[in-house]
Design a protein around this motif. Structure first.
Motif: not given
Length: 123
Positions: A31-38, A101-108, A110-123
């Motif tokens: 778990t951590s935070y994610a942001s998106y590219y300008h 931005k597309a990936a961030f917008d899919e789950i959050g 973009t008006g917010n700079g960061t979101i709390p996320v959980e991430y894991e490796i998938v195949n």
């Protein structure tokens, strides 16, 4: 005969020990935070050599190998997206991912700079 048997047992224990260690290390959810590219980064080269596009589902991480696919879940709403690691960063200690931005917008939002996320490796 007995020495050979003991050697085989030791080798098996060693192999299973390494195998279980690798599984735990790579399958762990983090778990951590994610942001998106300008948008100014569109068309620039990423650390992997790919050309960055804010319309693709990609992300930057400081340590995961390039080409690794990860599932990112927004901890606020449960939405998920799969992104490919193709860049290094973010260089801010409180964030583990910089997403397109597309990936961030899919789950959050973009008006917010960061979101709390959980991430894991998938195949």
């Amino acid at each position: 005969m007995m020495k050979r048997f003991i050697l085989v047992i030791i080798m098996m224990i060693s192999a299973f020990g390494i195998y279980s260690f690798k599984i735990n290390a790579t399958d762990a959810k983090k778990t951590s935070y994610a942001s998106y590219y300008h948008n100014k980064f569109n068309g620039r080269k990423t650390a992997s050599g790919e050309i960055f596009s804010n319309s693709k589902f990609t992300a930057a991480n400081r340590t995961l190998p390039f080409g690794t696919n990860i599932k990112v879940t927004n901890l606020n709403n449960g939405k998920e997206v799969i992104v490919k690691i193709n860049d290094r960063g973010p260089y801010h200690s409180s964030r583990a991912l910089d997403m397109s931005k597309a990936a961030f917008d899919e789950i959050g939002d973009t008006g917010n700079g960061t979101i709390p996320v959980e991430y894991e490796i998938v195949n």
